[in-house]
Scaffold this motif. Sequence first.
Motif, PDB file in Angstrom:
ATOM      1  N   VAL A 128      28.911 -59.062  -8.609  1.00 49.07           N
ATOM      2  CA  VAL A 128      28.295 -60.011  -7.342  1.00 49.07           C
ATOM      3  C   VAL A 128      28.271 -58.541  -6.727  1.00 49.07           C
ATOM      4  N   SER A 129      29.571 -58.540  -6.246  1.00 50.06           N
ATOM      5  CA  SER A 129      29.980 -57.477  -5.088  1.00 50.06           C
ATOM      6  C   SER A 129      29.859 -56.070  -5.183  1.00 50.06           C
ATOM      7  N   ASP A 130      30.170 -55.942  -6.638  1.00 48.67           N
ATOM      8  CA  ASP A 130      29.939 -54.639  -6.884  1.00 48.67           C
ATOM      9  C   ASP A 130      28.479 -54.243  -6.590  1.00 48.67           C
ATOM     10  N   SER A 170      30.660 -62.205   0.084  1.00 53.04           N
ATOM     11  CA  SER A 170      30.078 -61.802  -1.403  1.00 53.04           C
ATOM     12  C   SER A 170      31.073 -62.717  -2.137  1.00 53.04           C
ATOM     13  N   ARG A 171      32.458 -62.795  -1.732  1.00 47.62           N
ATOM     14  CA  ARG A 171      33.572 -63.586  -2.688  1.00 47.62           C
ATOM     15  C   ARG A 171      32.949 -64.522  -2.019  1.00 47.62           C
ATOM     16  N   ALA A 172      32.868 -65.249  -1.040  1.00 46.19           N
ATOM     17  CA  ALA A 172      32.791 -66.549  -0.364  1.00 46.19           C
ATOM     18  C   ALA A 172      31.789 -67.246  -1.375  1.00 46.19           C
ATOM     19  N   TRP A 173      30.651 -66.161  -1.035  1.00 45.19           N
ATOM     20  CA  TRP A 173      29.089 -67.287  -2.056  1.00 45.19           C
ATOM     21  C   TRP A 173      29.386 -67.451  -2.741  1.00 45.19           C
ATOM     22  N   VAL A 174      29.648 -66.070  -4.486  1.00 45.31           N
ATOM     23  CA  VAL A 174      30.280 -66.980  -4.993  1.00 45.31           C
ATOM     24  C   VAL A 174      30.996 -67.369  -5.602  1.00 45.31           C
ATOM     25  N   GLU A 175      31.922 -67.908  -5.109  1.00 46.48           N
ATOM     26  CA  GLU A 175      33.720 -68.722  -4.786  1.00 46.48           C
ATOM     27  C   GLU A 175      32.946 -70.136  -4.719  1.00 46.48           C
ATOM     28  N   LEU A 176      32.086 -70.434  -3.925  1.00 44.03           N
ATOM     29  CA  LEU A 176      31.172 -71.759  -3.752  1.00 44.03           C
ATOM     30  C   LEU A 176      30.962 -71.977  -4.769  1.00 44.03           C
ATOM     31  N   VAL A 177      29.222 -70.939  -5.061  1.00 42.92           N
ATOM     32  CA  VAL A 177      28.500 -71.362  -6.048  1.00 42.92           C
ATOM     33  C   VAL A 177      28.880 -71.709  -7.584  1.00 42.92           C
ATOM     34  N   VAL A 234      21.491 -67.238  -3.854  1.00 47.79           N
ATOM     35  CA  VAL A 234      22.607 -67.950  -4.648  1.00 47.79           C
ATOM     36  C   VAL A 234      22.206 -68.189  -6.120  1.00 47.79           C
ATOM     37  N   HIS A 235      20.510 -67.864  -6.189  1.00 51.96           N
ATOM     38  CA  HIS A 235      20.371 -68.004  -7.449  1.00 51.96           C
ATOM     39  C   HIS A 235      21.045 -67.063  -8.715  1.00 51.96           C
ATOM     40  N   LEU A 236      20.880 -65.791  -7.823  1.00 56.92           N
ATOM     41  CA  LEU A 236      21.668 -64.754  -8.759  1.00 56.92           C
ATOM     42  C   LEU A 236      22.538 -64.509  -9.614  1.00 56.92           C
ATOM     43  N   THR A 237      23.378 -65.059  -8.229  1.00 53.93           N
ATOM     44  CA  THR A 237      25.098 -65.821  -8.035  1.00 53.93           C
ATOM     45  C   THR A 237      25.337 -66.836  -9.311  1.00 53.93           C
ATOM     46  N   TRP A 238      24.287 -67.955  -9.369  1.00 55.96           N
ATOM     47  CA  TRP A 238      24.812 -69.044 -10.194  1.00 55.96           C
ATOM     48  C   TRP A 238      24.536 -68.341 -11.414  1.00 55.96           C
ATOM     49  N   LEU A 239      23.056 -67.395 -11.591  1.00 54.49           N
ATOM     50  CA  LEU A 239      23.013 -66.504 -12.817  1.00 54.49           C
ATOM     51  C   LEU A 239      24.008 -66.204 -12.954  1.00 54.49           C
ATOM     52  N   ALA A 240      25.170 -65.755 -12.437  1.00 50.35           N
ATOM     53  CA  ALA A 240      26.371 -64.403 -12.725  1.00 50.35           C
ATOM     54  C   ALA A 240      27.793 -65.518 -13.215  1.00 50.35           C
ATOM     55  N   THR A 267      33.050 -67.539 -13.019  1.00 53.80           N
ATOM     56  CA  THR A 267      33.570 -67.086 -11.083  1.00 53.80           C
ATOM     57  C   THR A 267      34.530 -65.808 -11.114  1.00 53.80           C
ATOM     58  N   GLY A 268      35.754 -65.673 -11.880  1.00 53.40           N
ATOM     59  CA  GLY A 268      36.578 -64.162 -11.575  1.00 53.40           C
ATOM     60  C   GLY A 268      35.691 -63.318 -11.608  1.00 53.40           C
ATOM     61  N   PRO A 269      35.179 -62.845 -12.672  1.00 55.46           N
ATOM     62  CA  PRO A 269      34.481 -61.912 -13.223  1.00 55.46           C
ATOM     63  C   PRO A 269      33.210 -61.505 -12.198  1.00 55.46           C
ATOM     64  N   ALA A 270      31.997 -63.253 -11.775  1.00 57.06           N
ATOM     65  CA  ALA A 270      31.704 -62.704 -11.021  1.00 57.06           C
ATOM     66  C   ALA A 270      30.964 -62.615 -10.245  1.00 57.06           C
TER      67      ALA A 270
END
Length: 144
Positions: free
Chosen positions: A55-57, A77-84, A36-42, A48-51
């Motif tokens: 993150v997925s790659d 992977s995508r769901a967590w990025v979208e949620l964050v 979650v921390h990594l995703t938040w940073l990204a 969000t879109g580029p993240a």
Amino acid sequence: MTPDPRTTQDDAAPLFGDLMAEVMATAEHFGHRQHVHLTWLAVRRCGTGPAVRLVSDGIRATARYAGAPQKYHATVSRAWVELVGHHVDQEDTADFDSFAERNPALLDKKLLSRFYHSTTLAGPAARTGWVEPDNEPFPWRRAG
């Protein structure tokens, strides 16, 4: 923090590595909170879109490098990025600990079960590509 629109696929791998190093500088292991921390940073770095792609790659490459490519899950992977990303859009916080304190649900590894049936996430379509939530829509997609 304003996302950097110049973030491209060419600098995704080094950026993912930089974000991973930042997270691991204060962590003993890479668990859910670190994801979650990594995703938040990204999300804060590039939006969000580029993240989602970053993150997925990055996770896919890390799993492949570790000899466990089957551990990568596209929908998760995508769901967590979208949620964050949704929570960052609601209230961007300058430090991760404050963000996590204000959004404790994101630290619950079982949060996706609110949006997805377990059989859906276990299926091959969700592992290899994007599958929309089938239990409850994401908060930003609800009619209202």
